[in-house]
Write a protein that holds these residues in place. Structure first.
Motif, PDB file in Angstrom:
ATOM      1  N   MET A   5      11.279 101.033 -31.848  1.00  0.00           N
ATOM      2  CA  MET A   5      12.221 101.923 -31.186  1.00  0.00           C
ATOM      3  C   MET A   5      11.514 102.992 -30.358  1.00  0.00           C
ATOM      4  O   MET A   5      11.992 103.395 -29.291  1.00  0.00           O
ATOM      5  CB  MET A   5      13.131 102.593 -32.222  1.00  0.00           C
ATOM      6  N   LEU A   6      10.350 103.458 -30.845  1.00  0.00           N
ATOM      7  CA  LEU A   6       9.663 104.566 -30.182  1.00  0.00           C
ATOM      8  C   LEU A   6       8.610 104.108 -29.183  1.00  0.00           C
ATOM      9  O   LEU A   6       7.959 104.955 -28.553  1.00  0.00           O
ATOM     10  CB  LEU A   6       8.998 105.471 -31.228  1.00  0.00           C
ATOM     11  N   ALA A   7       8.426 102.799 -29.006  1.00  0.00           N
ATOM     12  CA  ALA A   7       7.436 102.318 -28.036  1.00  0.00           C
ATOM     13  C   ALA A   7       7.718 102.815 -26.623  1.00  0.00           C
ATOM     14  O   ALA A   7       6.792 103.255 -25.918  1.00  0.00           O
ATOM     15  CB  ALA A   7       7.376 100.793 -28.083  1.00  0.00           C
ATOM     16  N   PRO A   8       8.977 102.782 -26.134  1.00  0.00           N
ATOM     17  CA  PRO A   8       9.230 103.340 -24.800  1.00  0.00           C
ATOM     18  C   PRO A   8       8.904 104.824 -24.705  1.00  0.00           C
ATOM     19  O   PRO A   8       8.393 105.292 -23.682  1.00  0.00           O
ATOM     20  CB  PRO A   8      10.732 103.080 -24.578  1.00  0.00           C
ATOM     21  N   LEU A   9       9.183 105.561 -25.772  1.00  0.00           N
ATOM     22  CA  LEU A   9       8.891 106.991 -25.747  1.00  0.00           C
ATOM     23  C   LEU A   9       7.384 107.245 -25.654  1.00  0.00           C
ATOM     24  O   LEU A   9       6.948 108.207 -25.011  1.00  0.00           O
ATOM     25  CB  LEU A   9       9.467 107.661 -27.000  1.00  0.00           C
ATOM     26  N   THR A  10       6.594 106.364 -26.254  1.00  0.00           N
ATOM     27  CA  THR A  10       5.137 106.499 -26.162  1.00  0.00           C
ATOM     28  C   THR A  10       4.666 106.312 -24.730  1.00  0.00           C
ATOM     29  O   THR A  10       3.802 107.052 -24.236  1.00  0.00           O
ATOM     30  CB  THR A  10       4.457 105.476 -27.085  1.00  0.00           C
ATOM     31  N   ARG A  11       5.255 105.323 -24.019  1.00  0.00           N
ATOM     32  CA  ARG A  11       4.886 105.115 -22.617  1.00  0.00           C
ATOM     33  C   ARG A  11       5.288 106.312 -21.758  1.00  0.00           C
ATOM     34  O   ARG A  11       4.550 106.722 -20.863  1.00  0.00           O
ATOM     35  CB  ARG A  11       5.547 103.840 -22.093  1.00  0.00           C
ATOM     36  N   ILE A  12       6.459 106.876 -22.041  1.00  0.00           N
ATOM     37  CA  ILE A  12       6.903 108.042 -21.290  1.00  0.00           C
ATOM     38  C   ILE A  12       5.978 109.231 -21.553  1.00  0.00           C
ATOM     39  O   ILE A  12       5.619 109.980 -20.636  1.00  0.00           O
ATOM     40  CB  ILE A  12       8.357 108.380 -21.646  1.00  0.00           C
ATOM     41  N   THR A  13       5.562 109.395 -22.803  1.00  0.00           N
ATOM     42  CA  THR A  13       4.655 110.497 -23.143  1.00  0.00           C
ATOM     43  C   THR A  13       3.306 110.335 -22.452  1.00  0.00           C
ATOM     44  O   THR A  13       2.735 111.306 -21.929  1.00  0.00           O
ATOM     45  CB  THR A  13       4.462 110.567 -24.663  1.00  0.00           C
ATOM     46  N   ASP A  14       2.782 109.105 -22.425  1.00  0.00           N
ATOM     47  CA  ASP A  14       1.504 108.869 -21.747  1.00  0.00           C
ATOM     48  C   ASP A  14       1.612 109.172 -20.253  1.00  0.00           C
ATOM     49  O   ASP A  14       0.699 109.765 -19.658  1.00  0.00           O
ATOM     50  CB  ASP A  14       1.069 107.417 -21.963  1.00  0.00           C
ATOM     51  N   ALA A  15       2.730 108.753 -19.638  1.00  0.00           N
ATOM     52  CA  ALA A  15       2.920 109.040 -18.206  1.00  0.00           C
ATOM     53  C   ALA A  15       3.035 110.540 -17.960  1.00  0.00           C
ATOM     54  O   ALA A  15       2.549 111.063 -16.953  1.00  0.00           O
ATOM     55  CB  ALA A  15       4.157 108.317 -17.694  1.00  0.00           C
ATOM     56  N   THR A  16       3.675 111.253 -18.880  1.00  0.00           N
ATOM     57  CA  THR A  16       3.808 112.705 -18.736  1.00  0.00           C
ATOM     58  C   THR A  16       2.449 113.382 -18.805  1.00  0.00           C
ATOM     59  O   THR A  16       2.160 114.308 -18.030  1.00  0.00           O
ATOM     60  CB  THR A  16       4.729 113.253 -19.837  1.00  0.00           C
ATOM     61  N   ARG A  17       1.607 112.935 -19.730  1.00  0.00           N
ATOM     62  CA  ARG A  17       0.259 113.517 -19.830  1.00  0.00           C
ATOM     63  C   ARG A  17      -0.546 113.242 -18.557  1.00  0.00           C
ATOM     64  O   ARG A  17      -1.278 114.114 -18.073  1.00  0.00           O
ATOM     65  CB  ARG A  17      -0.463 112.934 -21.045  1.00  0.00           C
ATOM     66  N   MET A  18      -0.424 112.033 -18.007  1.00  0.00           N
ATOM     67  CA  MET A  18      -1.149 111.721 -16.783  1.00  0.00           C
ATOM     68  C   MET A  18      -0.662 112.588 -15.626  1.00  0.00           C
ATOM     69  O   MET A  18      -1.457 113.065 -14.810  1.00  0.00           O
ATOM     70  CB  MET A  18      -0.977 110.234 -16.441  1.00  0.00           C
ATOM     71  N   ALA A  19       0.658 112.807 -15.568  1.00  0.00           N
ATOM     72  CA  ALA A  19       1.193 113.673 -14.513  1.00  0.00           C
ATOM     73  C   ALA A  19       0.723 115.107 -14.699  1.00  0.00           C
ATOM     74  O   ALA A  19       0.430 115.806 -13.718  1.00  0.00           O
ATOM     75  CB  ALA A  19       2.721 113.602 -14.510  1.00  0.00           C
ATOM     76  N   ALA A  20       0.643 115.552 -15.950  1.00  0.00           N
ATOM     77  CA  ALA A  20       0.177 116.917 -16.208  1.00  0.00           C
ATOM     78  C   ALA A  20      -1.280 117.090 -15.809  1.00  0.00           C
ATOM     79  O   ALA A  20      -1.701 118.200 -15.445  1.00  0.00           O
ATOM     80  CB  ALA A  20       0.364 117.272 -17.685  1.00  0.00           C
ATOM     81  N   ASN A  21      -2.058 115.994 -15.843  1.00  0.00           N
ATOM     82  CA  ASN A  21      -3.467 116.055 -15.450  1.00  0.00           C
ATOM     83  C   ASN A  21      -3.670 115.851 -13.951  1.00  0.00           C
ATOM     84  O   ASN A  21      -4.810 115.801 -13.492  1.00  0.00           O
ATOM     85  CB  ASN A  21      -4.269 115.011 -16.229  1.00  0.00           C
TER      86      ASN A  21
END
Length: 354
Positions: free
Chosen positions: A84-100
């Motif tokens: 269930m949380l696999a999509p949320l993990t991808r969204i979190t990784d993309a957010t970290r990349m955008a923050a960097n």
């Protein structure tokens, strides 16, 4: 924000699934116990102290069932929570990349639409707009630096000439310095106006675009006469809500652009206003050389000039239509540019009616 460490959402969901499964098991076993305890059974009636016998036979089975539910709930809950949380993990990784600073990455979450996929699509759209905005700001900063450096470099060169040759005619140098300095001031004021309009830091009042069109044409009539351009104004009363100064600047820029980018002689500019259903429309058309749709779509970019449409005596600062676009967007309107079949340009500004 610094936060104290805590259990992950996957652990919380696993424990929630397991607790719910154990509760359901306890309720089911309790219902079975109540049924065995209250409903007479012929085999148990013949046994003395049959209630104790029921407890002794039922308790081990209940313990084994609850233990199985506990293990099954933990393993199954952990697996389901991870899925269930696999999509949320991808969204979190993309957010970290955008923050960097990496704005080119996209989530592109597959599957049918649900809450996670709607969130991922909205985040991808935000990243695309943010990437385009940052790229535009970088181009604008580079172009503005180049445009501001040019008059400063010319002024320095003229001053170096005057210092190296004191006997040189200073009137010519002063005149050229005046022209260059005026251009630098115009560019700086245009940049300030662009920033002000982009921030929407203005009060809104009731205005009439038709009156602004008349004021703009009257003010720019001497310029039109010098260029051999005829101004024609028509239309209805078009009430709108916005900044009078910015909307007047918008109208002035459109009429000015139509005059200086026109035919060398016997050119015409048409300024028309009309009130539509829920909108007010200002249209400025001008004769001129043919303009391709590709060129017309890029003329609102800062410092973008169609070289085939520039007169040698007035090149402008390259921000006229960029300011028009920013003021239109600040008033929640739409700006449309398109070539005229006979040559020239047609620009339409559509604003919401009050």
């Amino acid at each position: 924000m610094d936060r104290a460490p805590g259990p992950s959402l996957r652990v919380k969901l696993t424990l929630s699934y397991t607790g719910f499964l154990l509760l359901a098991g306890v309720l089911m076993l309790t219902a079975g116990w109540v049924f065995l305890n209250r409903v007479p059974h012929i085999g148990l009636v013949l046994i003395p102290d049959y209630r104790y016998a029921v407890v002794r036979s039922f308790a081990p089975t209940a313990a084994v069932a609850l233990s199985f539910l506990l293990v099954f709930g933990l393993v199954g809950g952990w697996f389901l929570a991870g899925r269930m949380l696999a999509p949320l993990t991808r969204i979190t990784d993309a957010t970290r990349m955008a923050a960097n600073g990496s704005l080119s990455h996209r989530i592109l979450l597959p599957g049918r639409r649900d809450e996670f996929r709607e969130l991922a699509d909205a985040f991808d759209t935000m990243l695309a707009r943010l990437e385009a905005h940052v790229a535009g700001q970088q181009r604008f900063a580079a172009n503005a630096s180049h445009e501001l450096r040019t008059p400063l470099a010319i002024s320095k060169a003229l001053l170096d000439v005057a210092r190296a040759d004191p006997d040189h005619d200073t009137r010519e140098i002063i005149e050229r310095l005046h022209v260059v300095n005026t251009r630098a001031i115009d560019l700086t004021e245009a940049l300030l106006l662009l920033s002000r309009a982009d921030q929407r830091s203005f009060a809104r009042e009731q205005v009439d675009l038709s009156l602004m069109a008349e004021e703009a044409t009257e003010t720019l009539l001497p310029l039109a006469e010098r260029h051999g351009v005829t101004l024609r104004t028509s239309g209805d009363i078009t009430p709108a809500t916005g900044s009078p100064a910015l909307l007047l600047q918008l109208t002035m820029n459109l009429v000015h652009n139509a005059i200086v980018h026109n035919l060398p002689e016997r050119g015409t500019v048409w300024v028309h206003t009309r009130a539509g259903p829920g909108t007010v429309v200002l249209t400025v058309e001008n004769t001129g050389e043919p303009v391709t749709p590709q060129l017309a779509s890029t003329l609102t970019e800062p410092f973008r000039r169609g070289t085939e449409r520039i007169h040698a005596d007035h090149a402008g600062v390259g921000l006229g239509l960029a300011i028009v676009k920013t003021i239109t967007q600040a008033h929640d309107g739409t700006l449309t540019l398109g070539p005229r079949p006979a040559g020239g340009l047609r620009i339409t500004v559509e604003l919401p009616a009050p």
